[in-house]
Design a protein around this motif. Structure first.
Motif, mmCIF file in Angstrom:
data_model
loop_
_atom_site.group_PDB
_atom_site.id
_atom_site.type_symbol
_atom_site.label_atom_id
_atom_site.label_comp_id
_atom_site.label_asym_id
_atom_site.label_seq_id
_atom_site.Cartn_x
_atom_site.Cartn_y
_atom_site.Cartn_z
ATOM 1 N N ILE A 47 0.936 -1.254 -0.100
ATOM 2 C CA ILE A 47 -0.057 -0.297 0.214
ATOM 3 C C ILE A 47 1.002 1.187 -0.221
ATOM 4 O O ILE A 47 2.058 1.353 0.460
ATOM 5 C CB ILE A 47 -0.966 0.017 1.124
ATOM 6 C CG1 ILE A 47 -0.031 -0.034 2.488
ATOM 7 C CG2 ILE A 47 -1.884 -1.025 1.170
ATOM 8 C CD1 ILE A 47 -0.738 0.679 3.770
ATOM 9 N N SER A 53 -6.953 3.077 -1.033
ATOM 10 C CA SER A 53 -8.526 2.612 -1.107
ATOM 11 C C SER A 53 -9.140 3.905 -1.658
ATOM 12 O O SER A 53 -8.701 5.163 -1.801
ATOM 13 C CB SER A 53 -9.286 2.384 0.166
ATOM 14 O OG SER A 53 -9.336 3.694 1.128
ATOM 15 N N CYS A 92 -8.246 -2.455 4.033
ATOM 16 C CA CYS A 92 -7.209 -3.186 3.536
ATOM 17 C C CYS A 92 -6.274 -3.899 4.491
ATOM 18 O O CYS A 92 -5.710 -5.127 4.148
ATOM 19 C CB CYS A 92 -6.167 -2.426 2.694
ATOM 20 S SG CYS A 92 -7.203 -1.426 1.334
#
Ligand code: Z5A
Length: 218
Positions: A47, A53, A92
């Motif tokens: 990430i 997101s 996530c």
């Protein structure tokens, strides 16, 4: 100079982050690290912060938009970074750790401590306490700080020809404070954060990072 924090840190195993001033080589090292871990058979979630997101990416565009330079209040900035993080944890990070994946974060809570706590001169204890509220136990077991002279990292950014976003257009003194912020993280949490000299070849840095990560997961 950073103060010693009044703190206890809860962290999650198999969660790692790379930190450093812009141009320190985080993205380059993330690519190499992810590839090396996947070749060894580990399943990874990668990430980047802020973002990762749909909601967090919207917050990212607000945060980095150069048209808000001089307009966005420091506390707004602080809260938005935390808001983006709260979302990516729920959406996530939690599910990936529950599924036994290794989570690799390009920036995480220590960016806020360094940039908002030191760069913006907000109260460091308050910034830390807010991170604990946002993250709970979802803090990395190990953060690798790519440490480099601010002038050298700036040179890399200029060479790359990247158009500076709102934060990247801050003065060199801002980034000097950010660098001190990262050094303070390592002083406060020697079990959970380590400095790696980022003024070395990409391959040398990669080997050092991989060794550090493998020593925690193998
Ligand atoms: N921010 C914040 O204030 N608070 C927070 O809580 C969070 C973030 C989470 C996000 O920017 C901004 O948000 C960031 C901090 C702030 N802004 N600032 N200022 P971003 O995500 O757009 O960008 P970044 O994270 O700063 O990454 P970057 O600019 O892309 O840099 P990097 O990932 O560290 O470096 P790189 O792209 O891997 O390398 C940069 C160049 O150097 C490139 O041309 C490479 O080929 C070269 N390079 C890399 N390694 C080497 C070595 N070893 N030698 C020579 N050249 C190298």
């Amino acid at each position: 100079m950073g103060k010693m924090l009044n703190k206890t840190l809860q962290t999650r195993k198999h969660f790692f982050s790379l930190e450093g001033v812009d141009g320190s080589g985080k993205t380059t090292q993330m690519d190499l690290l992810q590839k090396a871990l996947e070749e060894k058979g580990f399943s990874c979630l990668r990430i980047r912060e802020p973002g990762g997101s749909e909601i967090s990416e919207k917050i990212r565009s607000l945060l980095l938009d150069p048209c808000f330079k001089g307009l966005m209040a420091d506390k707004t900035e602080l809260l938005l970074y935390n808001a983006a993080r709260a979302q990516i944890i729920e959406e996530c990070i939690k599910p990936a750790l529950d599924a036994q994946k290794i989570v690799l974060a390009d920036r995480f809570a220590w960016s806020t401590y360094a940039y908002q706590g030191f760069g913006r001169n907000l109260d460091q204890q308050m910034v830390f306490d807010l991170s604990v509220i946002t993250c709970g136990e979802f803090l990395p077991e190990l953060t690798i700080v790519l440490d480099i002279d601010v002038s050298k990292s700036r040179e890399r950014m200029v060479k790359e020809g990247k158009v500076p976003d709102r934060l990247e257009s801050e003065a060199a003194s801002f980034f000097e404070r950010v660098r001190q912020g990262y050094i303070s993280v390592v002083e406060n949490f020697p079990q959970n954060a380590v400095l790696v000299n980022a003024d070395q070849s990409e391959e040398t840095i990669h080997k050092q990072i991989l060794e550090l990560i493998l020593s925690r997961i193998e």
